[in-house]
Design an enzyme around this catalytic site. Structure first.
Site, PDB file in Angstrom:
ATOM      1  CG  ASP A  62       0.254  -3.500   9.733  1.00 10.51           C
ATOM      2  OD1 ASP A  62       0.446  -4.695   9.406  1.00 10.51           O
ATOM      3  OD2 ASP A  62       0.440  -2.560   8.938  1.00 10.51           O
ATOM      4  NE  ARG A 102      -2.762   0.781   3.530  1.00  3.68           N
ATOM      5  CZ  ARG A 102      -3.654   0.967   4.482  1.00  3.68           C
ATOM      6  NH1 ARG A 102      -4.928   1.145   4.173  1.00  3.68           N
ATOM      7  NH2 ARG A 102      -3.313   0.956   5.740  1.00  3.68           N
ATOM      8  CG  ASP A 130       3.771  -4.110  11.058  1.00  2.36           C
ATOM      9  OD1 ASP A 130       4.522  -4.616  10.188  1.00  2.36           O
ATOM     10  OD2 ASP A 130       3.585  -2.888  11.161  1.00  2.36           O
ATOM     11  CB  THR A 154      -2.054   7.126  -3.365  1.00  2.00           C
ATOM     12  OG1 THR A 154      -1.424   5.831  -3.375  1.00  2.00           O
ATOM     13  CG2 THR A 154      -1.125   8.140  -4.012  1.00  2.00           C
TER      14      THR A 154
HETATM   15  N1  URA Z   1      -4.378  -3.309   7.106  1.00  2.00           N
HETATM   16  C1  URA Z   1      -4.226  -3.722   8.387  1.00  2.00           C
HETATM   17  O1  URA Z   1      -3.385  -4.573   8.677  1.00  2.00           O
HETATM   18  N2  URA Z   1      -5.028  -3.183   9.331  1.00  2.00           N
HETATM   19  C2  URA Z   1      -5.951  -2.257   9.056  1.00  2.00           C
HETATM   20  O2  URA Z   1      -6.658  -1.809   9.963  1.00  2.00           O
HETATM   21  C3  URA Z   1      -6.089  -1.840   7.712  1.00  2.00           C
HETATM   22  C4  URA Z   1      -5.296  -2.382   6.757  1.00  2.00           C
END
Ligand code: URA
Length: 211
Positions: free
Chosen positions: A203, A107, A206, A111
């Site tokens: 995330d 990502r 992560d 953007t």
């Molecule tokens: N990706 C993630 O890992 N968590 C989110 O809240 C949004 C996208």
């Protein structure tokens, strides 16, 4: 439970709810997070595969012949890298015969749009029951891009499986892919202005990979 948009199914199961709470909790260790994500993925797989067709088969038990069933189509699991790998790991225990494709998207944090850097798909994608995997359906851009990649490669029986989703992501996905059912464990109330689901779980990549 089928959402008011009939192409979204929310997994309505006590085990999924309890495991989701542990998955969300910020105090969960990496090992707990991994385990819970794999377990919820298995429950989602059970829901997503509910309408797969079976064909008659006869097997021999130690006691005799038994009218039985076999899945009619091959299965392809396609995680979106990298967080989707966490879902693949759980599902692979249940459908070890599945072929596996990978779609790499990251990502762009400015953007919030996906940038494709990798795609490698099984040769049976056109005949297969294809499950596209990503734990989070946030903006919906990555899921849309990945579904387009799969359709361009010939996928026809396609479903998108996620753990946590939100309305904006569902709407974006269905604007581009109204024909692709979504199976999710929960629909959360909000998407914040940096593209994270709230309350969500943070995330997913992560937390799964401890990065
Ligand atoms: N990706 C993630 O890992 N968590 C989110 O809240 C949004 C996208």
């Amino acid at each position: 439970m089928v959402d008011k948009s009939s192409s979204v199914t929310v997994l309505d199961h006590p085990l999924a709810k309890a495991k989701l709470a542990k998955l969300r909790a910020k105090g969960s260790t990496t090992a707990e997070f991994r385990r819970r994500l794999q377990e919820i993925s298995i429950l989602l797989l059970a829901e997503a595969s509910r309408s797969w067709t079976v064909e008659p088969a006869t097997i021999e038990t130690p006691m005799g012949s038994c009218a039985s069933h076999a899945l009619a189509r091959p299965i392809a699991l396609v995680p979106i890298l990298r967080a989707g790998l966490g879902m693949l790991e759980g599902m692979s225990h249940i459908v070890p015969e599945a072929t596996v494709g990978h779609i790499g998207l990251y990502r762009d944090e400015t953007t919030l749009r996906p940038v494709k850097y990798y795609s490698r798909l099984p040769t049976n994608i056109a005949e297969a029951e294809v499950l596209l995997l990503d734990p989070m359906l946030a903006t919906g851009y990555s899921a849309c891009e990945a579904a387009t990649v799969l359709k361009d490669a010939g996928a026809r029986a396609l479903r998108f499986i996620c753990v946590v989703s939100c309305r904006p992501g569902i709407e974006q996905f269905h604007r581009l892919h109204p024909d692709v059912p979504i199976i999710t464990a929960v629909i959360d109330p909000e998407l914040n202005d940096v593209g994270y689901i709230v309350p969500g779980l943070g995330d997913a990549g992560d937390r799964y990979f401890a990065t």
